[in-house]
Structure formats: structure tokens, C-alpha cells
Design a protein around this motif. Structure first.
Motif, short mmCIF file in Angstrom:
data_model
loop_
_atom_site.label_atom_id
_atom_site.label_comp_id
_atom_site.label_asym_id
_atom_site.label_seq_id
_atom_site.Cartn_x
_atom_site.Cartn_y
_atom_site.Cartn_z
N LEU A 68 -30.66 36.23 16.64
CA LEU A 68 -30.22 36.13 14.99
C LEU A 68 -29.77 37.45 15.17
O LEU A 68 -29.98 38.68 15.19
CB LEU A 68 -31.73 36.07 14.51
N ASP A 124 -27.74 39.66 11.46
CA ASP A 124 -27.35 39.70 9.87
C ASP A 124 -26.02 39.63 9.73
O ASP A 124 -25.18 40.71 10.18
CB ASP A 124 -28.07 41.25 9.54
N ALA A 155 -35.99 32.64 11.51
CA ALA A 155 -34.76 32.35 10.93
C ALA A 155 -34.95 31.96 9.42
O ALA A 155 -34.36 32.44 8.39
CB ALA A 155 -33.70 31.44 11.60
N ALA A 182 -36.17 34.70 7.08
CA ALA A 182 -35.14 35.72 6.68
C ALA A 182 -34.21 35.14 5.66
O ALA A 182 -33.90 35.68 4.76
CB ALA A 182 -34.41 36.15 8.20
N GLU A 183 -33.85 33.86 5.91
CA GLU A 183 -32.95 33.22 5.07
C GLU A 183 -33.66 33.15 3.61
O GLU A 183 -32.94 33.35 2.60
CB GLU A 183 -32.30 31.95 5.50
N VAL A 228 -28.33 34.78 7.90
CA VAL A 228 -28.69 34.81 9.27
C VAL A 228 -27.63 33.96 10.00
O VAL A 228 -27.30 33.01 9.65
CB VAL A 228 -29.89 34.18 9.40
N SER A 283 -27.43 27.65 11.04
CA SER A 283 -28.54 28.05 11.85
C SER A 283 -29.08 27.15 12.64
O SER A 283 -29.54 27.51 13.91
CB SER A 283 -29.50 28.97 10.69
#
Length: 602
Positions: free
Chosen positions: A337, A339, A450, A453-454, A460, A541
Motif C-alpha cells: 500500500l 500514499d 486499505a 486508510a481510505e 491509497v 484498490s
């Protein structure tokens, strides 16, 4: 006049008229009846020949034209797929042998009479089949009672379904006439046989008194399947809507009232009184559950080719000892993953990854490093396999911890990757979610990280793991699949009719693009369907995790790995702490594992 027993059965009860106005006509009525039965025992080993008898009866009222046209004997498997059929032709009163037909006059009580014309036949035939059928029934093209030689449609019957006869006048009408076609079909009511003889009494007769369309075979509506799951509230509501959609899209149903499991899955399956027919299950425990005889093989029923329909390597995730006990629905694996706000393209080599991670603070991050949990051997298996090592090989039933590839892989993780991990790599309780919180540019993690984080605003990117320069192969991460598994409740003769609905739902749900794309978008799941994985609508993703999975290897079952993982993790942590050399630590771990395995499964 003395009536025969057959005429009495065909005539029904008669009632005296109490006056023409508002009188109810109580018969006789025109109707037909077919009864299917197994005549003699037959061999269960296929191909085989099934001796079948079909008894036929037709009755017309004031008409000699009562006819069943286009009659076929037909048999089906448990999924209601046609196995074989044989034309029986036409059954018409006019064509019946004189000694098999009758005409009888009846006084209706209204100062008038009607005449019934009835005939019966017994037809003995044999069906050649490649599987022991679940159902034996008939298909009928048309039923005629009038001289105009045309099918009886809803218009002919009238909107209330009543039928008129030439002798009935005024306002008199039929109150509850028998159906025009009544069929007694035969269904296998015993355990499905593999050998020996199948006796006639193993097929149970049931009557279907009405049928909406003569174009279809005479079978009851398929039983609804029960689904077992343990989903959160929001996902439970979505699933309920999906079940309703399935009912609209197919002739089958799943009972929404029996869906939620409020206890352990295996405990629910052990309760044979109300066990689900389909249950969500990780492939890693499927072998354990199947070996307890709690899952059933639906290889002969499944209508999709798993190799074509499911992405590799999870296509085989639902197969246990050559039995298909489930269909892969979603998958999990680790991937790189990154950024995308600060890393335009994912690094292709480990050297490049470590270089960017080591200088992350220079580009505005709070700290340098990689967010990577090393608390389970499954999370770092990819690097072991990249160097040609392995934990366990099912084909040779061997443990591979002392192989040179495994040693090199463990050394690589401990010496190259672990120093760049942000916090407590082997302690899941002391992680700070550095990537989810935007503090580092990289994580090696699964779909759950993921998705979080999104949700936290991180753009991502998901890529396959980069290759170490000195490795023999690309990293091969472990891949885990969640299955829609078929339970042993479907082997119960009383519940076997739910098989068609259970298998149809699993196929529909797994391969439905709208459902799987929506779940990926809303919940971060990764579809196992090959067609959905190729969809342009799939979130990037999820597509990234699919690509990572195709480079990976299926995680071995828990039944084996529960013995391997604890000693392996202890050995890895001792190497990580600098207490022992990888080769020595892994030799001791393998010796411990072999000792446990030689004593039998734990």
C-alpha cells in the motif's frame, strides 16, 4: 345403472338441485390424472436403466375429445437439471382400447343429465440415465376437452378458473372443480445410493394438484435454502436486500429469517435440527469442518467451472479431497500500500522501497519506515516463497522450515525489512496504524488496512510486492478465501430439495458484478470472481489486491498450520531479537513440529 369403481372415482359427488337460481353445480367435471412410479428395483451404478410405470386417466363431460397431448416422462437430478426424457405420445378417449374406456350418464338433479367419457392406460417404459434421478415426473404439452382441438387457456376457463359443461345452464357454475391435470410425481426419499439396488419404495409419491403452465414439468416449487452468516448490522441489511433481489432474478429463494448465526459457525452446523444449507466460512477451516462431515460435496450440482469463474489461486479454495464443498466469494492477501499523494509510482524493487521509506521524513512525513505487522507467519510468507522456501507442502506432506530458501527468506525479513518497520513489528497491541494515520508512505497489509486508510482520507494505491534483488522469484503472498460453503444438511433426504436454491444462490452471489463491486466499494472486500475482477467498475484498490493474489499461493489449512505457526513464530522472533541464527532456530522449530505431527493431529 351400476357404475364401475373407476367411474365412481371419476365422477365425484353429486348434489340435488334446490332450484335453478343460485344453484351450485357439483360435478362431474372434466379432468386428467397421471401417476409416475418406479416399477422394479434398478442398479444404482450408472449408467443404468430405470423401469417406470405411468398410469393415465382422462375424463370428458359431454365430449369424447378428452385428450392429453404431447406427454413426456422426464427425470431430473437434485438441482432440477434434466437427465433424460421419453415421449409417451397422446392419450385420447377416442383412441383408447374399447375395454379401457367408458361412457356413463349422470343425473345432475336439475332435470337434466350429463355423460362422462373416461379412459385409462398403464404405460411401462425404461429410462436410460447417467445418474440416479431425484425426480421422476411428466411434462404435458396440451390438455383438450373440447372438439375444437386447442389447448385450454385461462380465457377458456374463465377468470375464476371455472369450467363450463354442455349440460350446465343458467347461473349454475362449478364451486371447486378439480384441476384439469393432476400429477403424482416420484421423488427419491432415501440417502443417495452409490451402489447396490434402488428399490421402488425408495421413491416417494406426491401429488401436484395444480400447475400454472403446461410447458413446464410437474414439480413442486423448490424449497428455500437457509443461509448462515455473522455480519455487522449495516452489512446484514445489505444482505437482506440482496436476498430479495435473488428471489426476483431466479426461481429460487433463500429464507431471510434463518440467516444470522448467533453462535460459532461449527456449533451451528453441529445443530442438525436447524443447520443452514449455505454458510460463510474461511477456506482455511473448511477441511476441518468437512472432515467432521458437516459439509457436502456439490461437484455434480455446481453449474460454473471454478477454474474459469474464480481467480487463481483461490479457484481451488473450496475443494477438499476432490469434493467441492464451497464457492470462493472474496479473498484476502497482503500487498504494498502506498500514499499516492506523495508516491507517484509504486517501487518495483525492495531496494527502491527501502530507500524511499528511509527518507520519508524528508518529504514531510512524521516518521520514516514501513507500516508492517510481523506478528503472524502468514504475513511474511511471501518473502520465504520468493527465495524458493515453503512452510508446508500438501502434495508431499512435508514441512520445509529447514530448507535453504526458507532460511534465506526468514533472514531477509529479519535483516532487511524489520529494521524499517515503524513500531513493534511482532506486537499487534503496540501498533500505531502509521499508514492509516498518514504518518508513513507505505504499508504491507491487507484490504482492511486499505479500507481504513481510505476512510481516513488517504489516497491509497495497491501494488504487488516488490522483488528482492537476490531472490529467485517474485514474492508469493499467502491468499485466504471466504467461501459460501454447502453444509451436510443438504444430504438429508428431507432437506435435499433445498440444494438447487443453495447452489444457485452461491453462484449468483459470487458472480453478480453489481453486488460484488458495491461490496468492494462500501466495505473494502475483494471479489474472487474472475469476471468481476476484470470489471472497469471495480475500485482500484480491490483490483490491486486481486493482482497481488494472482502472484500468491493459497494458504494451507488451519488443521496443519495450527501445529506449524507457533513454533515458527517463536523461531522468527528469536532471530529478530538476535538471540539465534535463523538456521538453528528453524531446525529446532521443525523438530518440534515433526514431533507433534508424528503423534497425530492436534
Amino acid at each position: 345403472m351400476k357404475l364401475s369403481r373407476r367411474a365412481l372415482l371419476g365422477t365425484g359427488s353429486l348434489a340435488a338441485a334446490t332450484g335453478l337460481a343460485g344453484c351450485i353445480y357439483h360435478g362431474p367435471f372434466p379432468y386428467t390424472r397421471l401417476e409416475v412410479s418406479v416399477r422394479e428395483p434398478f442398479d444404482a451404478e450408472v449408467p443404468t436403466s430405470i423401469p417406470v410405470s405411468v398410469d393415465v386417466f382422462v375424463q370428458g363431460v359431454n365430449s369424447r375429445d378428452a385428450t392429453l397431448h404431447g406427454v413426456e416422462l422426464v427425470c431430473f437430478d437434485v438441482a432440477r437439471r434434466e437427465l433424460a426424457s421419453k415421449s409417451l405420445g397422446e392419450f385420447a378417449w377416442r383412441e383408447a382400447d374399447p375395454d379401457r374406456r367408458e361412457s356413463t350418464e349422470h343425473d345432475t338433479g336439475w332435470f337434466t343429465t350429463v355423460t362422462t367419457y373416461s379412459a385409462d392406460w398403464t404405460v411401462d417404459v425404461s429410462l436410460e440415465v447417467d445418474a440416479v434421478p431425484e425426480w421422476l415426473t411428466v411434462r404435458v404439452a396440451d390438455v383438450w376437452f373440447d372438439a375444437d382441438d386447442r389447448p385450454r387457456t385461462a380465457v377458456d376457463r374463465g377468470q375464476d378458473g371455472g369450467r363450463t359443461t354442455g349440460a350446465v345452464v343458467g347461473t349454475a357454475r362449478a364451486s371447486s372443480p378439480p384441476p384439469e391435470v393432476t400429477v403424482s410425481y416420484a421423488r427419491l426419499a432415501s440417502e443417495r445410493p452409490d451402489s447396490g439396488l434402488v428399490e421402488p419404495n425408495e421413491y416417494q409419491s406426491s401429488r401436484l394438484r395444480q400447475h400454472s403452465s403446461l410447458e413446464n414439468p410437474f414439480l413442486p416449487r423448490p424449497a428455500a435454502a437457509r443461509l448462515g452468516h455473522r455480519r455487522s448490522d449495516d452489512r446484514r441489511e445489505r444482505l437482506g436486500a440482496d436476498l430479495e433481489r435473488f428471489v426476483v432474478d431466479s426461481p429460487y429463494a433463500v429464507d431471510p429469517e434463518s440467516s444470522e448465526l448467533r453462535r460459532d459457525v461449527v456449533e451451528a452446523l453441529d445443530d442438525h435440527g436447524d443447520s443452514p444449507h449455505v454458510v460463510e466460512l474461511s477456506h482455511t477451516i473448511a477441511a476441518d469442518v468437512a472432515n467432521r462431515r458437516l459439509l457436502s460435496d456439490q461437484r455434480d450440482v455446481l453449474g460454473i467451472d471454478l477454474d474459469d469463474a474464480i481467480v487463481s489461486p483461490v479457484a481451488e479454495a473450496g475443494i477438499v479431497e476432490d469434493r467441492i464443498v464451497g464457492v470462493p466469494c472474496t479473498l484476502e492477501t497482503v500487498a504494498l500500500l502506498y500514499d499516492r499523494e506523495h508516491v507517484e509510482e509504486p517501487p518495483e524493487t525492495v531496494a527502491e522501497l527501502l530507500e524511499i521509506a528511509a527518507h520519508a521524513e524528508d518529504t514531510g512525513y512524521e516518521t520514516s519506515g514501513i507500516d508492517y505487522s510481523l506478528d503472524r507467519p502468514s504475513t511474511y510468507a511471501a518473502w520465504v516463497y520468493a527465495f524458493g522456501g515453503y512452510y508446508y507442502d500438501a502434495e508431499s506432506d512435508s514441512v520445509g522450515l529447514t530448507g535453504s530458501g526458507t532460511v534465506r527468506g526468514i533472514e531477509f525479513v529479519a535483516e532487511r525489512l524489520a529494521p524499517q518497520v515503524t513500531t513493534a513489528p511482532t506486537d499487534p497491541d503496540d501498533r500505531d496504524d502509521a499508514f492509516v494515520n498518514g504518518n508513513v508512505p507505505f504499508a504491507i497489509a491487507g484490504p482492511d488496512v486499505a479500507a481504513r486508510a481510505e476512510a481516513n482520507g488517504i489516497d491509497v494505491g495497491v501494488a504487488t510486492l516488490p522483488k528482492p534483488a537476490d531472490a529467485d522469484y517474485r514474492p508469493r503472498p499467502f491468499v485466504r478465501a471466504d467461501l459460501l460453503s454447502f453444509t451436510s444438511a443438504l444430504e438429508n433426504p428431507e432437506e435435499r430439495d433445498a440444494t438447487a436454491a443453495a447452489v444457485a444462490f452461491a453462484e449468483w452471489y459470487v458472480t453478480n458484478e453489481e453486488v460484488q463491486v458495491r461490496n468492494a466499494d462500501e466495505y473494502g472486500t475483494v471479489p474472487a470472481s474472475a469476471a468481476v475482477a476484470d470489471s472497469d467498475e471495480l475500485p482500484e484498490s480491490a483490483a490491486g489486491f486481486v493482482e497481488s493474489a494472482t502472484t500468491g499461493t493459497l494458504e494451507p489449512p488451519d488443521s496443519t498450520m495450527r501445529t506449524i505457526y507457533p513454533p515458527l513464530q517463536a523461531a522468527f522472533e528469536s532471530v529478530l531479537a538476535g538471540d539465534r541464527a535463523a538456521e538453528t532456530a528453524l531446525e529446532d522449530a521443525e523438530a518440534e513440529i515433526e514431533g507433534e505431527l508424528s503423534g497425530g493431529p492436534t
